[in-house]
Design an enzyme around this catalytic site. Sequence first.
Site, PDB file in Angstrom:
ATOM      1  N   MET A  30       0.837  -1.204   0.000  1.00 32.99           N
ATOM      2  CA  MET A  30       0.000   0.000   0.000  1.00 32.99           C
ATOM      3  C   MET A  30       0.871   1.252   0.000  1.00 32.99           C
ATOM      4  O   MET A  30       0.437   2.333   0.393  1.00 32.99           O
ATOM      5  CB  MET A  30      -0.953  -0.003   1.194  1.00 32.99           C
ATOM      6  N   HIS A  37       9.863  -3.462   3.110  1.00 29.13           N
ATOM      7  CA  HIS A  37       9.448  -3.756   1.741  1.00 29.13           C
ATOM      8  C   HIS A  37      10.666  -4.080   0.865  1.00 29.13           C
ATOM      9  O   HIS A  37      10.595  -4.949  -0.004  1.00 29.13           O
ATOM     10  CB  HIS A  37       8.700  -2.565   1.148  1.00 29.13           C
ATOM     11  N   GLN A 148       6.127 -11.250   7.769  1.00 31.36           N
ATOM     12  CA  GLN A 148       5.587 -11.953   8.926  1.00 31.36           C
ATOM     13  C   GLN A 148       5.018 -11.006   9.982  1.00 31.36           C
ATOM     14  O   GLN A 148       4.325 -11.462  10.892  1.00 31.36           O
ATOM     15  CB  GLN A 148       6.664 -12.838   9.558  1.00 31.36           C
ATOM     16  N   ASP A 150       2.602  -9.010   9.660  1.00 27.90           N
ATOM     17  CA  ASP A 150       1.149  -9.177   9.538  1.00 27.90           C
ATOM     18  C   ASP A 150       0.835 -10.677   9.525  1.00 27.90           C
ATOM     19  O   ASP A 150       0.390 -11.234   8.521  1.00 27.90           O
ATOM     20  CB  ASP A 150       0.659  -8.513   8.261  1.00 27.90           C
ATOM     21  N   SER A 185       7.216  -0.309   9.826  1.00 30.07           N
ATOM     22  CA  SER A 185       5.830  -0.167   9.403  1.00 30.07           C
ATOM     23  C   SER A 185       5.630   1.188   8.765  1.00 30.07           C
ATOM     24  O   SER A 185       6.244   2.178   9.189  1.00 30.07           O
ATOM     25  CB  SER A 185       4.887  -0.317  10.607  1.00 30.07           C
TER      26      SER A 185
END
Length: 279
Positions: A30, A37, A148, A150, A185
Site C-alpha cells: 500500500m 518492503h 511476517q 502481519d 511499518s
Amino acid sequence: MRVFRKISELRQFISEQRFLNKSIGFVPTMGALHSGHSELLRVARNQSDIVVCSIFVNPTQFNNQEDLINYPRTTDRDIELLKAVECDALFLPEADEIYKEETRLKFNFGWLESTMEGLHRPGHFNGVAVVVSKLFHIVNPDFAYFGQKDLQQLAIIKQLVKDLSFPVSIISVPTVRESSGLAKSSRNERLSIEGKNIAAHINKSLAQLESQLLSGISFDEYKSESINYLKDKGIEVEYLELVDSETMKAVSNKLNDNSVALCIAAVVEGIRLIDNRIF
C-alpha cells in the site's frame, strides 16, 4: 522499471514475460515503502525472473475511514526505492481501476474473523481477501511475498490461496526492525521521535514474555504483567495473545516443539501498531 496504471497494460506485459518463460514474483503493497518492503523485494529478486510490485491503498480494508485518509502516500519516494532494488514493474492503479463498481463479494474466514485483527477490525480481512484475489488474477504470479509482521493476514492469504486454488506459492519473509527493535511499518512515519522510542517497548515486552514462557511460566500468569509494563510506558494494549504460528489458534503455554507466536496490537500517540514474535 515500467510503471502501469491500467490492468490491460500490465496484463500485456505479464503475457510477454510468460511467453519468454519468465517466472513472476509479486510484492503487493500500500505504498509508504521502507526497508521492510525492500527485503520483500530483495527476496523476490533472488527467486524470480521478473519482479512486480503494486502500490494501492485499498479502501475496502479500512474499517476506520480516518485511518484511510491519514495513510501516508509517498509515491515519488516509493518509485526511487523500487528502482534501487531493481524492481521490473510497478502497478499503480487508481481505485476506480480496481473497483469499477462496488463489490458485493463477501469472504468469511470462520473463527479467524473473531480473534485478534478479525475481532478488532471488522470487515478488514474481507477487504484484504477481495483485493488480493483481484491482484492475483491480474498479475498471475508464481510467487507472492508477504512479511511476517502481519502474521494473521498471512494466515488468511494462505487460506485464500488454498480454498480458491490460486497457482501461486506464498513466501513469508521475517520482520525487519529498527535498531531499537521496533517493527518497520508505514504507520511509523506518523509517530514522533519520542513516539518511536516509546513504541520500541512493544518488542521489548514481547522478548521478556517469550523468555518467561520458555522458562516454564504460563502465558496467563505473565500476560497482565506485560500489559501493565506497556501501560506504564504510555502504550495502550488492544490485545496480547499467544497462538499457534500456523493456525492462529490460542495456546496456553510453550511446553512443546510447536512454533508459537506472541501477537500484539497496541496504540502509541493514537497510532495503532501490530507486532509478533515467533518462537
